[in-house]
Scaffold this motif. Structure first.
Motif, PDB file in Angstrom:
ATOM      1  N   ILE A 103       0.829  -1.197   0.000  1.00 35.71           N
ATOM      2  CA  ILE A 103       0.000   0.000   0.000  1.00 35.71           C
ATOM      3  C   ILE A 103       0.871   1.258   0.000  1.00 35.71           C
ATOM      4  N   LEU A 104       1.927   1.262   0.824  1.00 35.52           N
ATOM      5  CA  LEU A 104       2.820   2.416   0.899  1.00 35.52           C
ATOM      6  C   LEU A 104       3.496   2.666  -0.438  1.00 35.52           C
ATOM      7  N   GLU A 105       3.925   1.583  -1.085  1.00 41.22           N
ATOM      8  CA  GLU A 105       4.584   1.706  -2.386  1.00 41.22           C
ATOM      9  C   GLU A 105       3.634   2.338  -3.405  1.00 41.22           C
ATOM     10  N   GLU A 106       2.388   1.899  -3.366  1.00 39.99           N
ATOM     11  CA  GLU A 106       1.395   2.430  -4.297  1.00 39.99           C
ATOM     12  C   GLU A 106       1.117   3.905  -4.009  1.00 39.99           C
ATOM     13  N   MET A 107       1.060   4.270  -2.738  1.00 40.88           N
ATOM     14  CA  MET A 107       0.810   5.662  -2.364  1.00 40.88           C
ATOM     15  C   MET A 107       1.947   6.567  -2.822  1.00 40.88           C
ATOM     16  N   ILE A 108       3.190   6.085  -2.694  1.00 35.35           N
ATOM     17  CA  ILE A 108       4.349   6.876  -3.130  1.00 35.35           C
ATOM     18  C   ILE A 108       4.263   7.156  -4.621  1.00 35.35           C
ATOM     19  N   SER A 109       3.905   6.132  -5.385  1.00 33.63           N
ATOM     20  CA  SER A 109       3.818   6.309  -6.838  1.00 33.63           C
ATOM     21  C   SER A 109       2.684   7.273  -7.206  1.00 33.63           C
ATOM     22  N   LEU A 110       1.593   7.265  -6.426  1.00 32.11           N
ATOM     23  CA  LEU A 110       0.464   8.149  -6.713  1.00 32.11           C
ATOM     24  C   LEU A 110       0.814   9.614  -6.453  1.00 32.11           C
ATOM     25  N   TYR A 111       1.702   9.855  -5.481  1.00 32.76           N
ATOM     26  CA  TYR A 111       2.114  11.226  -5.187  1.00 32.76           C
ATOM     27  C   TYR A 111       2.995  11.800  -6.293  1.00 32.76           C
ATOM     28  N   GLY A 112       3.598  10.928  -7.100  1.00 28.00           N
ATOM     29  CA  GLY A 112       4.437  11.405  -8.195  1.00 28.00           C
ATOM     30  C   GLY A 112       5.706  12.054  -7.687  1.00 28.00           C
ATOM     31  N   THR A 113       6.210  13.051  -8.407  1.00 29.88           N
ATOM     32  CA  THR A 113       7.481  13.690  -8.037  1.00 29.88           C
ATOM     33  C   THR A 113       7.322  15.192  -7.807  1.00 29.88           C
ATOM     34  N   ARG A 114       6.111  15.641  -7.535  1.00 31.93           N
ATOM     35  CA  ARG A 114       5.884  17.065  -7.329  1.00 31.93           C
ATOM     36  C   ARG A 114       6.557  17.548  -6.034  1.00 31.93           C
ATOM     37  N   LYS A 115       7.097  18.764  -6.085  1.00 33.88           N
ATOM     38  CA  LYS A 115       7.770  19.315  -4.908  1.00 33.88           C
ATOM     39  C   LYS A 115       6.809  19.464  -3.735  1.00 33.88           C
ATOM     40  N   SER A 116       5.562  19.723  -4.019  1.00 32.79           N
ATOM     41  CA  SER A 116       4.567  19.921  -2.959  1.00 32.79           C
ATOM     42  C   SER A 116       4.291  18.661  -2.155  1.00 32.79           C
ATOM     43  N   THR A 117       4.712  17.512  -2.664  1.00 29.92           N
ATOM     44  CA  THR A 117       4.437  16.237  -1.968  1.00 29.92           C
ATOM     45  C   THR A 117       5.690  15.654  -1.327  1.00 29.92           C
ATOM     46  N   ARG A 118       6.793  16.398  -1.316  1.00 28.69           N
ATOM     47  CA  ARG A 118       8.064  15.847  -0.814  1.00 28.69           C
ATOM     48  C   ARG A 118       7.953  15.375   0.632  1.00 28.69           C
ATOM     49  N   VAL A 123      10.383   4.900 -10.300  1.00 27.36           N
ATOM     50  CA  VAL A 123       9.993   6.307 -10.232  1.00 27.36           C
ATOM     51  C   VAL A 123      10.974   6.998  -9.292  1.00 27.36           C
ATOM     52  N   PHE A 124      11.645   8.034  -9.760  1.00 25.91           N
ATOM     53  CA  PHE A 124      12.718   8.667  -8.997  1.00 25.91           C
ATOM     54  C   PHE A 124      12.217   9.857  -8.199  1.00 25.91           C
ATOM     55  N   SER A 125      12.761  10.006  -6.975  1.00 24.75           N
ATOM     56  CA  SER A 125      12.411  11.159  -6.147  1.00 24.75           C
ATOM     57  C   SER A 125      13.251  12.373  -6.507  1.00 24.75           C
ATOM     58  N   SER A 126      14.410  12.161  -7.166  1.00 22.35           N
ATOM     59  CA  SER A 126      15.221  13.284  -7.633  1.00 22.35           C
ATOM     60  C   SER A 126      14.567  13.874  -8.880  1.00 22.35           C
ATOM     61  N   PRO A 127      14.134  15.122  -8.836  1.00 19.53           N
ATOM     62  CA  PRO A 127      13.404  15.711  -9.966  1.00 19.53           C
ATOM     63  C   PRO A 127      14.169  15.671 -11.281  1.00 19.53           C
ATOM     64  N   ASP A 128      15.511  15.915 -11.236  1.00 21.16           N
ATOM     65  CA  ASP A 128      16.254  15.946 -12.494  1.00 21.16           C
ATOM     66  C   ASP A 128      16.334  14.571 -13.144  1.00 21.16           C
ATOM     67  N   LEU A 129      16.464  13.527 -12.319  1.00 17.51           N
ATOM     68  CA  LEU A 129      16.513  12.172 -12.868  1.00 17.51           C
ATOM     69  C   LEU A 129      15.165  11.780 -13.464  1.00 17.51           C
ATOM     70  N   GLN A 130      14.081  12.095 -12.740  1.00 19.25           N
ATOM     71  CA  GLN A 130      12.752  11.736 -13.233  1.00 19.25           C
ATOM     72  C   GLN A 130      12.457  12.461 -14.544  1.00 19.25           C
ATOM     73  N   ALA A 131      12.830  13.733 -14.596  1.00 27.59           N
ATOM     74  CA  ALA A 131      12.591  14.507 -15.822  1.00 27.59           C
ATOM     75  C   ALA A 131      13.422  13.964 -16.980  1.00 27.59           C
TER      76      ALA A 131
END
Length: 324
Positions: free
Chosen positions: A140-155, A278-286
């Protein structure tokens, strides 16, 4: 009323030495009280009457796991509170009108407990069920992390989810995975003292056990973007549509000579990206999102890596360490 039904369920243990017919009768009635804190110990009592690892036991465990998934961390439950001794056997407490009041636990605290809380027996039934509950919680936690995406507002929210996953891994004594998740959490929320203290604690335990945190083979969390000017993504890599690292063979040191730290960082994380991380580092994800071959995988885990992938990660890391 649920207390009376539970009382009758426990009393039925003395009327039927084998099987679950009597228990099932009262358990069905107790299920009408879906939010009762007595339903969980009733499930445990029934599980103990089933042969270990039997098909019915496995099915029941899965049912309990799915039921608990619908409950919030503040959902209250209590233990069967077994009493007795080895000679005469153990039996769950049935009379709550006398003696001490039962200790109630929050579901979240129960799942985080490393050893059984008072009132629970540490046997195969308990450990098997708790293991499945934690695994379900991790999913469940893994799924929630992916749903939050990589937006700065969800860090900060993602940091808390990574922290919770790390604690589950810590309780399972998987220090390396716990440390990797904590590093990612600390990178996402640099002001969170709780996360940093737990990360340092895990690092200390790893040192005592002869495990080097620097050799755990993490992805983006170990070298977050912006840590120094040498690890940023070089512009010339934007024009590369294919892969920088071989898919079906081990990379050679000669192929890495002359590469900058930034290039090596991309090459190492490309191995994870091929499997949809899915990367938490914005530059890598982009960066990877612009590649035609990249596809996010919400169910990603490091278990998807092949042996060649793991070796290539190590080889690239070793080369990066040689660069001043």
């Amino acid at each position: 009323m649920d207390s009376f039904v539970y009382y009758m369920l426990v009393k039925s243990l003395g009327e039927q030495k084998k099987g679950t017919k009597e228990i099932d009768f009262w358990l069905d009635k107790l299920k009408e009280y879906d939010d009762s804190h007595l339903l969980f110990p009733a499930y445990l009592i029934r599980l103990r009457r089933l042969p270990e690892n039997s098909r019915e036991a496995r099915s029941d465990i899965q049912h309990v796991v799915e039921w608990l998934k619908t409950k919030k961390p503040k959902f209250k439950l209590h233990a069967p509170e077994y009493s007795g001794n080895v000679l005469f056997g153990y039996k769950p407490r049935s009379n709550y009108a006398e003696g001490n009041r039962p200790t109630l636990y929050f579901l979240g605290d129960y799942m985080r407990a490393i050893t059984p809380p008072p009132g629970f027996q540490e046997d195969e039934t308990y450990l098997s069920l708790l293991s499945r509950i934690r695994k379900g919680r991790e999913d469940i936690l893994e799924e929630m992390i992916s749903l939050y995406g990589t937006r700065k507002s969800t860090r900060e929210k993602r940091a808390e989810l990574y922290y919770e996953r790390a604690m589950l891994r810590y309780q399972a004594k998987d220090l390396k995975e716990s440390h990797k998740l904590l590093k990612t959490a600390a990178f996402l929320d640099k002001k969170n003292v709780k996360i940093k203290e737990q990360r340092d604690k895990v690092e200390l335990e790893m040192t005592y056990q002869g495990l080097s945190p620097s050799e755990e083979g993490p992805g983006e969390g170990a070298e977050p973007a912006g840590r120094d000017t040498g690890t940023g993504i070089p512009k010339h890599l934007d024009s590369v549509d294919g892969h920088l690292t071989p898919v079906d063979r081990m990379i050679t040191t000669a192929e890495l000579l002359g590469r900058s730290k930034g290039e090596l960082r991309v090459m190492r994380n490309e191995i994870y990206a091929r499997h949809g991380r899915v990367f938490s580092s914005p530059d890598l994800q982009a960066y990877f999102s612009r590649k035609p071959w990249y596809k996010e995988n919400p169910a990603y885990s490091d278990s998807l890596l092949s042996e060649i992938d793991k070796e290539n990660v190590k080889i690239i890391q070793e080369q990066a360490r040689r660069i001043p």
